[in-house]
Design an enzyme around this catalytic site. Structure first.
Site, PDB file in Angstrom:
ATOM      1  CG  HIS A 186       0.336   4.942  10.030  1.00 40.81           C
ATOM      2  ND1 HIS A 186      -0.900   4.483   9.669  1.00 40.81           N
ATOM      3  CD2 HIS A 186       0.279   6.288   9.868  1.00 40.81           C
ATOM      4  CE1 HIS A 186      -1.683   5.477   9.298  1.00 40.81           C
ATOM      5  NE2 HIS A 186      -0.985   6.596   9.418  1.00 40.81           N
TER       6      HIS A 186
ATOM      7  CG  HIS B  43      -1.813   1.110   1.400  1.00 44.87           C
ATOM      8  ND1 HIS B  43      -3.152   1.016   1.091  1.00 44.87           N
ATOM      9  CD2 HIS B  43      -1.619   2.384   1.829  1.00 44.87           C
ATOM     10  CE1 HIS B  43      -3.739   2.177   1.331  1.00 44.87           C
ATOM     11  NE2 HIS B  43      -2.832   3.020   1.768  1.00 44.87           N
TER      12      HIS B  43
ATOM     13  CD  GLU C  55      -1.823  10.554   9.333  1.00 42.77           C
ATOM     14  OE1 GLU C  55      -2.904   9.909   9.364  1.00 42.77           O
ATOM     15  OE2 GLU C  55      -0.731  10.013   9.084  1.00 42.77           O
TER      16      GLU C  55
ATOM     17  CG  HIS D 279      -5.547   9.510  13.768  1.00 43.30           C
ATOM     18  ND1 HIS D 279      -6.071   9.138  12.552  1.00 43.30           N
ATOM     19  CD2 HIS D 279      -6.436   9.099  14.703  1.00 43.30           C
ATOM     20  CE1 HIS D 279      -7.221   8.503  12.738  1.00 43.30           C
ATOM     21  NE2 HIS D 279      -7.462   8.475  14.036  1.00 43.30           N
TER      22      HIS D 279
ATOM     23  CG  HIS E 222      -3.580   6.727  13.155  1.00 43.47           C
ATOM     24  ND1 HIS E 222      -2.396   7.329  13.520  1.00 43.47           N
ATOM     25  CD2 HIS E 222      -3.756   7.037  11.840  1.00 43.47           C
ATOM     26  CE1 HIS E 222      -1.883   7.983  12.500  1.00 43.47           C
ATOM     27  NE2 HIS E 222      -2.683   7.809  11.455  1.00 43.47           N
TER      28      HIS E 222
END
Length: 453
Positions: free
Chosen positions: A340, A297, A346, A371, A377
């Site tokens: 991560h 990803h 974020e 976050h 999270h």
């Protein structure tokens, strides 16, 4: 009454291009030829220079526009503090008082407010830095339902990146008009005056005010010359002016305090302009998504629409990132975002649909999440289970959906309104998302862990 020089069908025409030189005139011949400030500009207009960077900024960074207007912007009475104590708006006053906390936060959809206009419809969620020092940013939730009257607003503190979630914004700027709908964004640079009305009823959305620098397109690096947001898809207004000698107010946001000054003419009297400092809009549906076609990803930076770089190469004061409809085709890969902890803060919002990394109804359109720096999270338990067992075949995700992220290298504080007053913060976010995760560890020797049976 104001007299328009454009028909209804003409006044929303746009020039294409972003970050490049543009010019527009509402009256043929209003733009001087061969010089910026002639002794006598055409048609008796005044010359005014609008600078978004220092005069001596490097040529490739310099942002400025020349305006040719009926009366200069300086022609107004003295500014006085504007009292908004009778309104619910939580636009910051003075230094921002923030709660610096490591907890993950998620908000239920924010409410509409039919009773306030654009200026009085801001609610501060959080931010970092200081506008007086031109450092950092602020994030607001916008909810408004009343048109601005004979008022113009501008921020001396920073650029406004506007992300509508519901409704239509008719934005009349000094340089022309922009009609901005949900799934589009708009940037109003520092200092540009504008007026907002709502032709389709109440609006709701998100705003990032950038105190430091300006937004620009990210470098494409190994991607090459095409992809992500393309220059040609950004739209810039054409010149549009009013001749109006009635009473107007100009409202200024200056170091997180609002001031108001009266004047006896419309602020929207720019007959022609040229330069590279202007408001613009962009349709998020035109974003050209890039992704992995083998395995793993990719980082969310691959979805960056606009960035505001810091002095450290590759690190942004603010990135604006979107998660549009796209195909996933990776092999042997956990396809949602991995778990991560990030050195960046974020803040996410949802314009429409369902975000593919969350199940259930905890993250809904007009809601948000934060976050912060190094707060762990990732997918909730339900999403992890489904993605771990899913058949890995080409899959379209995010159909009819658009999520976005304001991502910053700065630690984001949360306002009292965002943490408590709005009563939208979910108390069970951690419990609902990650506490249900179970250990699936299987030791290869049949059960011994650290030498213990």
């Amino acid at each position: 009454m104001p007299t328009s020089k454009f028909s209804v069908s003409e006044k929303y025409s746009y020039l294409n291009g972003f970050g490049t030189y543009n010019e527009s005139e509402a009256v043929h011949g209003a733009l001087p030829i061969g010089m910026n400030s002639p002794q006598k500009p055409p048609y008796g207009l005044y010359t005014e220079k609008l600078s978004g960077t220092a005069f001596t900024a490097p040529r490739h960074e310099n942002q400025q526009s020349w305006l040719y207007r009926i009366l200069p912007a300086a022609m107004h009475e003295a500014f006085e503090t504007l009292d908004l104590s009778d309104h619910q708006s939580t636009l910051p006053t003075g230094a921002m008082k923030m709660h610096q906390i490591p907890n993950q936060i998620r908000w239920n959809p924010f409410d509409f407010n039919h009773d306030v206009d654009w200026v009085r419809g801001f609610n501060l969620v959080g931010g970092a830095g200081d506008p007086a020092m031109k450092s950092g940013f602020a994030i607001y939730v916008l909810a408004a339902g009343r048109d601005m009257g004979r008022e113009a607003f501008y921020s001396a503190d920073g650029d406004f990146l506007i992300v509508p979630q519901h409704g239509v914004l008719d934005i009349q700027t000094e340089l022309g008009r922009l009609l901005v709908r949900a799934n589009e964004i708009c940037v109003i640079p520092r200092g540009i005056r504008y007026r907002v009305t709502f032709p389709d009823g109440p609006v709701r959305g998100y705003i990032c005010e950038l105190y430091q620098g300006h937004f620009q397109l990210p470098e494409l690096g190994p991607i090459g010359s095409n992809g992500l947001a393309n220059t040609r898809d950004f739209q810039v207004p054409t010149a549009f002016f009013e001749e109006d000698e009635s009473s107007w107010n100009v409202i200024c946001k200056f170091n997180n305090t609002l001031f108001s000054a009266s004047q006896d003419h419309s602020p929207f009297d720019v007959v022609a302009w040229h330069g590279n400092y202007y408001p613009y809009k962009y349709d998020l549906g035109r974003f050209c998504t890039i992704g992995s076609v083998s395995y793993d990803h990719p980082d969310p930076s691959i979805f960056t629409v606009l960035t505001a770089p810091s002095e450290h190469l590759g690190t942004a004061i603010m990135d604006f990132v979107i998660f549009p409809p796209r195909w996933l085709v990776q092999e042997d890969t956990f396809r949602p975002p991995w778990y991560h902890r990030n050195v960046m803060s974020e803040f996410m919002g949802l314009i429409s649909g369902d975000y593919d990394a969350k199940t259930g109804d905890g993250f809904r359109p007009a809601g948000a999440s934060l976050h912060n720096i190094m707060s762990a999270h990732g997918p909730d338990a339900g999403t992890h289970q489904a993605a771990s067992q899913a058949k890995l075949e080409p899959q379209k995700v995010g159909s009819q959906s658009m999520a976005f992220m304001f991502e910053s290298c700065l630690m984001m504080g949360v306002s009292e309104w965002g943490l408590k007053t709005c009563q939208k913060a979910q108390r069970d976010y951690q419990k609902a998302s990650w506490v249900p995760l179970k250990s699936h560890f299987k030791h290869p020797d049949g059960g011994a862990v650290n030498g213990k049976q």
